[in-house]
Design a protein around this motif. Structure first.
Motif, PDB file in Angstrom:
ATOM      1  N   ILE A  60      26.008  12.224 -11.017  1.00  0.00           N
ATOM      2  CA  ILE A  60      24.551  12.212 -10.828  1.00  0.00           C
ATOM      3  C   ILE A  60      24.153  13.218  -9.752  1.00  0.00           C
ATOM      4  O   ILE A  60      24.764  13.279  -8.680  1.00  0.00           O
ATOM      5  N   GLU A  61      23.082  13.973 -10.049  1.00  0.00           N
ATOM      6  CA  GLU A  61      22.467  14.835  -9.039  1.00  0.00           C
ATOM      7  C   GLU A  61      20.994  14.492  -8.939  1.00  0.00           C
ATOM      8  O   GLU A  61      20.284  14.470  -9.966  1.00  0.00           O
ATOM      9  N   VAL A  62      20.500  14.207  -7.728  1.00  0.00           N
ATOM     10  CA  VAL A  62      19.073  13.972  -7.494  1.00  0.00           C
ATOM     11  C   VAL A  62      18.425  15.324  -7.242  1.00  0.00           C
ATOM     12  O   VAL A  62      18.752  16.009  -6.267  1.00  0.00           O
ATOM     13  N   THR A  63      17.505  15.733  -8.118  1.00  0.00           N
ATOM     14  CA  THR A  63      16.874  17.047  -7.994  1.00  0.00           C
ATOM     15  C   THR A  63      15.512  16.992  -7.319  1.00  0.00           C
ATOM     16  O   THR A  63      15.000  18.017  -6.873  1.00  0.00           O
ATOM     17  N   ASP A  64      14.892  15.807  -7.246  1.00  0.00           N
ATOM     18  CA  ASP A  64      13.598  15.698  -6.574  1.00  0.00           C
ATOM     19  C   ASP A  64      13.316  14.234  -6.262  1.00  0.00           C
ATOM     20  O   ASP A  64      13.874  13.333  -6.899  1.00  0.00           O
ATOM     21  N   VAL A  65      12.464  14.013  -5.266  1.00  0.00           N
ATOM     22  CA  VAL A  65      12.051  12.665  -4.862  1.00  0.00           C
ATOM     23  C   VAL A  65      10.546  12.685  -4.657  1.00  0.00           C
ATOM     24  O   VAL A  65       9.997  13.632  -4.067  1.00  0.00           O
ATOM     25  N   ARG A  66       9.868  11.661  -5.145  1.00  0.00           N
ATOM     26  CA  ARG A  66       8.430  11.555  -4.891  1.00  0.00           C
ATOM     27  C   ARG A  66       8.056  10.097  -4.673  1.00  0.00           C
ATOM     28  O   ARG A  66       8.775   9.191  -5.075  1.00  0.00           O
ATOM     29  N   GLY A  67       6.889   9.880  -4.050  1.00  0.00           N
ATOM     30  CA  GLY A  67       6.422   8.520  -3.783  1.00  0.00           C
ATOM     31  C   GLY A  67       7.049   7.965  -2.524  1.00  0.00           C
ATOM     32  O   GLY A  67       7.745   8.649  -1.760  1.00  0.00           O
ATOM     33  N   PHE A  71       0.813  -1.216   0.000  1.00  0.00           N
ATOM     34  CA  PHE A  71       0.000   0.000   0.000  1.00  0.00           C
ATOM     35  C   PHE A  71       0.846   1.266   0.000  1.00  0.00           C
ATOM     36  O   PHE A  71       0.375   2.339   0.366  1.00  0.00           O
ATOM     37  N   SER A  72       2.087   1.138  -0.410  1.00  0.00           N
ATOM     38  CA  SER A  72       2.949   2.307  -0.553  1.00  0.00           C
ATOM     39  C   SER A  72       3.118   2.604  -2.031  1.00  0.00           C
ATOM     40  O   SER A  72       3.133   1.707  -2.865  1.00  0.00           O
ATOM     41  N   THR A  73       3.216   3.893  -2.352  1.00  0.00           N
ATOM     42  CA  THR A  73       3.440   4.276  -3.746  1.00  0.00           C
ATOM     43  C   THR A  73       4.918   4.120  -4.064  1.00  0.00           C
ATOM     44  O   THR A  73       5.779   4.470  -3.244  1.00  0.00           O
ATOM     45  N   PRO A  74       5.291   3.592  -5.213  1.00  0.00           N
ATOM     46  CA  PRO A  74       6.704   3.382  -5.553  1.00  0.00           C
ATOM     47  C   PRO A  74       7.485   4.698  -5.521  1.00  0.00           C
ATOM     48  O   PRO A  74       7.000   5.731  -5.992  1.00  0.00           O
ATOM     49  N   GLU A  75       8.666   4.636  -4.967  1.00  0.00           N
ATOM     50  CA  GLU A  75       9.506   5.826  -4.921  1.00  0.00           C
ATOM     51  C   GLU A  75      10.119   6.075  -6.293  1.00  0.00           C
ATOM     52  O   GLU A  75      10.558   5.160  -6.983  1.00  0.00           O
ATOM     53  N   GLU A  76      10.132   7.347  -6.690  1.00  0.00           N
ATOM     54  CA  GLU A  76      10.745   7.755  -7.958  1.00  0.00           C
ATOM     55  C   GLU A  76      11.735   8.884  -7.690  1.00  0.00           C
ATOM     56  O   GLU A  76      11.541   9.702  -6.785  1.00  0.00           O
TER      57      GLU A  76
END
Length: 635
Positions: free
Chosen positions: A362-369, A262-267
């Motif tokens: 690599i730079e992570v600019t945003d995280v969602r889920g 019941f968790s949304t996949p992390e992107e």
């Protein structure tokens, strides 16, 4: 143009297969590869086995691409042809032959060539310019990441090094083109006269004996099919599910045991700079030192990451966009890249991450889920899931009980309704086949066969329980009407109309044959009395029918050249007959000169493509000498 296409179905079927190879060129084979044992293989190319699943996946994709190119007139049944399936398998085998030939010769393509190819692909352009979002959308629609696609394009550029020398070294010889034109395009100069049936219908006089004899000989033609009023009862998983109760405690326990579901996949939204790890003429240690120098520059000025990507990155798909790859989930990127991206926090810049494509910064600019839904948010779906699980466990027992009850019920469903809480339904005037408005379960061939069986008709017993998908069905007849011929009086007018047309056709054909014989004997020239009532001269060919009915055109174009001039009689169905006076041959050069230039250009393009395909097949035979191919499937 439509006349040309209709009259060259075999050629068009072949050209349809020319859509296959470009699709492989653009999107590669990665989406189709499957693992399969040799036992069920369709083909084996070197050490690669082409499985039925792989072939079916390719076929589905080709159908969708052909549908998109052909529009609403596309008929998917074209792909049911054994010839099309054989050619599709040949195309797939050819791709693997080329792939293995490329690998054996260690061929590759430069980064500059890769970037140029992607940027100049019309599919990825908007208003004539490369569009990153369109690029990503087109790849996502085919289940490909930019990294996978770039690997495919690099391979195809290398593959072209095998084929291009063959295709560039030759041209379509004029002598062969002329011979093909003479076969396909030579026209016929004709005049046509239509013999209408109407005057002959007025001459036909029928007797009562003729009508009666036809009725007796063809009673089946005028028979009203058997009909039955039926009662039927259905057991479905929903019937069982509706009686299952689920407590709040059951729901809470299920939620606790399955929280991960019941968790949304992390992107992660990422931008990167791709730097070479290997380069012809360069030392790998020097390349790594150069990459570390870029990394130091980026870390010293992180706000300028996008500018550094445009300056240094060799990734053609993202460099111009500041290295932006958008959001992606796990499984979309190569393992090393994914591991680094999902280990970083938002705003962090990685060290050098090495993959098969080079060094990545690599730079992570945003995280969602990644959030877990609350119990209240998923309570309804959990309740439904528990009911489904319990229904699955109970359905075998319920189906067994249903089968016993319909047998014991004889000619009634009362016991089934009471024991299982089901409700019988009725349907009137059921036929075989069932009417369009009949319930779906009554349209099933197995159900209809049981309903109209001798036991069901004679004794009106419940049929046995019949499986229709995930349903069980039983039915019995409440009222039966056998098949009955319509009275003669009811169908007399229909019979008379049918007989009149048949007799009129005989009279019309006699006159048509007589006229044809007269023309063949006289060999009339322009203005001759024998040509009274005929049309003016027309030249018909594969490039233009000039308003001549298709049946007439096909007949005259099939007329041997040595037999001209000659007359041909062609049936027009209920419209009578056509007598065509085929006077002479129209040379192909003359036909092309007078035809629509667009149609001529279309035809020439097809013939050029056909010749080029023949050359590719010749190169395939040469490759077969180096790579073993075994075609196992016949269609």
């Amino acid at each position: 143009m439509f006349d040309f296409i209709r009259n060259h179905q075999k050629l068009m079927q072949f050209i349809l297969l020319l859509f296959i190879t470009p699709a492989f060129v653009l999107f590669g084979l990665e989406g189709y590869r499957t693992v399969s044992g040799d036992a069920n293989a369709y083909a084996k190319v070197g050490d690669h086995v082409v499985s039925p699943e792989e072939f079916d996946a390719v076929k589905r994709q080709r159908i969708e691409e052909a549908r998109a190119q052909s529009g609403p007139n596309f008929d998917p049944k074209v792909f049911d042809s054994p010839d099309i399936n054989r050619q599709l398998l040949d195309a797939l085998v050819m791709q693997y032959m080329l792939e293995q030939s490329v690998n054996k010769q260690y061929l590759t393509a430069s980064d500059a060539a890769l970037q140029n190819e992607i940027k100049n692909t019309p599919l990825f352009q908007k208003d004539g310019k490369f569009d990153l979002e369109l690029y990503k959308a087109q790849l996502a629609a085919r289940g490909l990441s930019p990294v996978q696609h770039e690997a495919n394009v690099r391979f195809n550029l290398a593959r072209n090094q095998v084929l291009d020398p063959v295709l560039r070294a030759v041209f379509f010889p004029k002598s062969i083109a002329a011979q093909l034109d003479d076969v396909q395009l030579a026209g016929r100069v004709i005049r046509v006269k239509t013999i209408d049936l109407a005057p002959y219908l007025d001459k036909v006089k029928l007797t009562e004996d003729q009508v009666n004899a036809f009725y007796e000989a063809n009673k089946a033609q005028f028979t009203v099919p058997q009909k039955a009023d039926v009662a039927y009862i259905v057991l479905s998983p929903e019937n069982i599910k509706s009686k299952i109760q689920v407590s709040d405690a059951d729901v809470a326990q299920y939620y606790a045991q399955n929280k991960a579901r019941f968790s949304t996949p992390e992107e992660r939204k990422v931008r990167h700079i791709l730097l070479p790890a290997k380069k012809e003429g360069s030392n790998e240690a020097d390349l790594k030192a150069q990459a570390e120098k870029v990394l130091a520059e980026v870390k010293a000025n992180p706000a300028q990451f996008g500018e550094f990507a445009k300056k240094y990155s060799i990734d053609p798909g993202s460099a111009a966009q500041g290295g932006d790859l958008g959001f992606f989930g796990k499984g979309a990127m190569v393992p090393a890249f994914e591991a680094a991206a999902f280990a970083q926090k938002k705003g962090e810049i990685s060290g050098l991450v090495k993959s098969e494509f080079g060094y990545h910064i690599i730079e992570v600019t945003d995280v969602r889920g990644g959030q877990v839904k609350t119990l209240d948010e998923v309570k309804a779906s959990i309740t439904d899931e528990i009911k489904n699980q319990k229904a699955t466990a109970q359905i075998a027992d319920a189906q067994g009980r249903f089968s016993e009850l319909v047998y014991e019920g004889g000619q009634s469903f009362d016991n089934v309704e009471k024991a299982l809480g089901l409700k019988a339904q009725t349907y009137a005037r059921l036929g075989q086949p069932a009417p369009g408005d009949a319930p779906a379960v009554l349209k099933d061939p197995k159900v209809l066969a049981e309903i109209f069986s001798d036991d069901s008709i004679n004794n009106k017993n419940n049929t046995k329980a019949i499986q229709v998908g995930d349903l069980l069905v039983s039915a019995h007849i409440t009222q039966y009407t056998p098949a009955t011929p319509k009275p003669l009086a009811e169908v007399k007018a229909q019979i008379e109309g049918q007989l009149k047309i048949e007799e009129a056709k005989k009279l019309g054909l006699t006159d048509a044959d007589a006229l044809a014989a007269k023309l063949n004997a006289a060999k009339p020239s322009d203005g001759a009395a024998e040509l009274a009532g005929f049309s003016d001269k027309k030249t018909v060919s594969a490039l233009g029918a000039q308003g001549v009915p298709s049946g007439v055109m096909q007949s005259v174009l099939n007329t041997p050249l040595a037999g001209l001039p000659t007359a041909k009689v062609v049936g027009l169905g209920p419209n009578g007959f056509a007598v065509a006076w085929v006077e002479a041959v129209a040379p192909s050069a003359e036909v092309k000169a007078k035809a629509d230039p667009q149609i001529v250009a279309y035809y020439e393009n097809l013939t050029n493509q056909s010749y080029q395909e023949a050359l590719v097949l010749a190169s395939r035979d040469a490759i077969k000498k180096r790579i073993h191919v075994d075609i196992k499937k016949t269609f």
